[in-house]
Design an enzyme around this catalytic site. Structure first.
Site, PDB file in Angstrom:
ATOM      1  CG  ASP A 194      -9.660  -0.536   4.298  1.00 44.98           C
ATOM      2  OD1 ASP A 194      -9.138  -0.654   3.169  1.00 44.98           O
ATOM      3  OD2 ASP A 194      -9.127  -0.960   5.346  1.00 44.98           O
ATOM      4  CD  GLN A 232      -3.319  -4.498   6.620  1.00 40.42           C
ATOM      5  OE1 GLN A 232      -3.263  -3.516   5.893  1.00 40.42           O
ATOM      6  NE2 GLN A 232      -3.828  -5.653   6.220  1.00 40.42           N
ATOM      7  CE  LYS A 236      -3.679  -2.567   2.226  1.00 39.56           C
ATOM      8  NZ  LYS A 236      -4.373  -2.961   3.463  1.00 39.56           N
TER       9      LYS A 236
END
Ligand code: NAP
Length: 290
Positions: free
Chosen positions: A121, A98, A54
């Site tokens: 997200d 995460q 990422k």
């Protein structure tokens, strides 16, 4: 007949190039590039790789990236406080936590603490609610959004199609089904309690598998000519196995998105798209009078 193999790497490359151009235009206009913040609180090697990917993708697109690594013995309260601090940092456009989080942490409480306008997200209930209402969510979970982008890139008709989604998780199955419904497909969602899964799947013009059961989807699940998108990734012998038995399905399907090389590259590209969308939405809100 042999399926057209969907090249997720190529499609994701095009999306990332477009995003890089948009970020460059922001810089040219004198704006700071979008900043993505990531909270990593585990010592899982796979998570470290995902986060590094990422970071690299964000930087290649010209975005800024900030990593927070709180200690592994962090409490729910301390992680919620960290998320609140990132929420109120005006320099941050998007953030994600995460997963997995340590066992002592209430992951839902931490996720819910993310401000919806910084939810890179797209997992926050408010953003998911907008998606479920079909009213144009700013951010959408990256993996299902990536599947939709693959269908679009290969001109696979969605409106009026019969679509079957295997899996009902918040991360993949549910938003996937919602996106397909919003795009006018007739959608069936399957899960571990579905009776005669193969027969249900054989009705699909579009079959999306997000189970995590290596090679379970074989030709007996596939209507001839259907588009089959394999989302499953199970670590196996130093690589990843998909849910789809490629050798069995490829001669039957019309299109096949394989693992690896299909949906995986799209997920990170869609994270960047979400971050850019959050940056644009937040900045126009800040600039708007009143
Ligand atoms: P998850 O939360 O474990 O959900 C799996 C779903 O599959 C559940 O709804 C489960 O049903 C269903 N299922 C499991 N076994 C089944 C069976 N034998 N028959 C029918 N349904 C079955 O997983 P997830 O987070 O959604 O992820 C799904 C897969 O996608 C995993 O392999 C994951 O690694 C992969 N993934 C890939 C990406 C990517 O970027 N490529 C991103 C995210 C996830 P129940 O609800 O009844 O338990």
């Amino acid at each position: 007949m042999s399926a057209v193999i969907i090249d997720g790497k190529a499609v994701a490359g095009g999306v990332r190039e477009q995003i890089a151009q948009d970020v460059a235009r922001m810089r040219d206009a004198g704006e700071a590039p979008p900043l993505l913040a990531v909270v990593l609180c585990n010592d899982n090697p796979a998570s470290a790789i995902y986060v590094r990917n990422k970071e690299r993708a964000a930087e290649r697109a010209g975005m800024s990236f900030r990593l927070h690594t709180p200690p592994l013995d962090s409490s729910t309260e301390s992680l919620v406080q960290l998320v609140h601090a990132i929420n109120s940092d005006p320099g941050v456009d998007g953030m994600l936590v995460q997963l997995p989080l340590p066992a002592q942490v209430d992951a839902e409480a931490v996720g819910d603490a993310i401000a919806p306008e910084k939810d890179a997200d797209g997992f926050h209930p408010l953003n998911f609610g907008h998606l479920a209402e079909g009213r144009g969510a700013t951010v959408v979970p990256g993996t299902p959004l990536g599947c939709m982008e693959l269908l679009r890139a290969y001109d696979i008709p969605v409106g009026g199609a019969r679509a079957v989604v295997i899996g009902r998780s918040v991360i993949v199955g549910r938003p996937m089904a919602t996106l397909l419904l919003n795009a006018d497909a007739t959608v069936t969602v399957c899960h571990s309690r579905t009776r005669d899964l193969a027969a249900v799947c054989r009705e699909a013009d579009i079959l999306i598998s997000a189970m995590g059961r290596p090679r379970m989807v074989d030709a007996g699940f596939v209507k001839p000519g259907a588009a089959v998108i394999d989302v499953g990734t199970t670590p196996e012998d130093g690589t990843v196995a998909g849910d789809v038995d490629r050798a069995s399905v490829e001669p039957v399907a019309g299109w096949l998105s394989p693992v690896p090389g299909g949906v995986g590259p799209m997920t990170v590209a869609m994270l960047l798209r979400n971050t850019l969308a959050l940056a644009a939405a937040r900045r126009s809100a800040v600039a708007a009078p009143g």
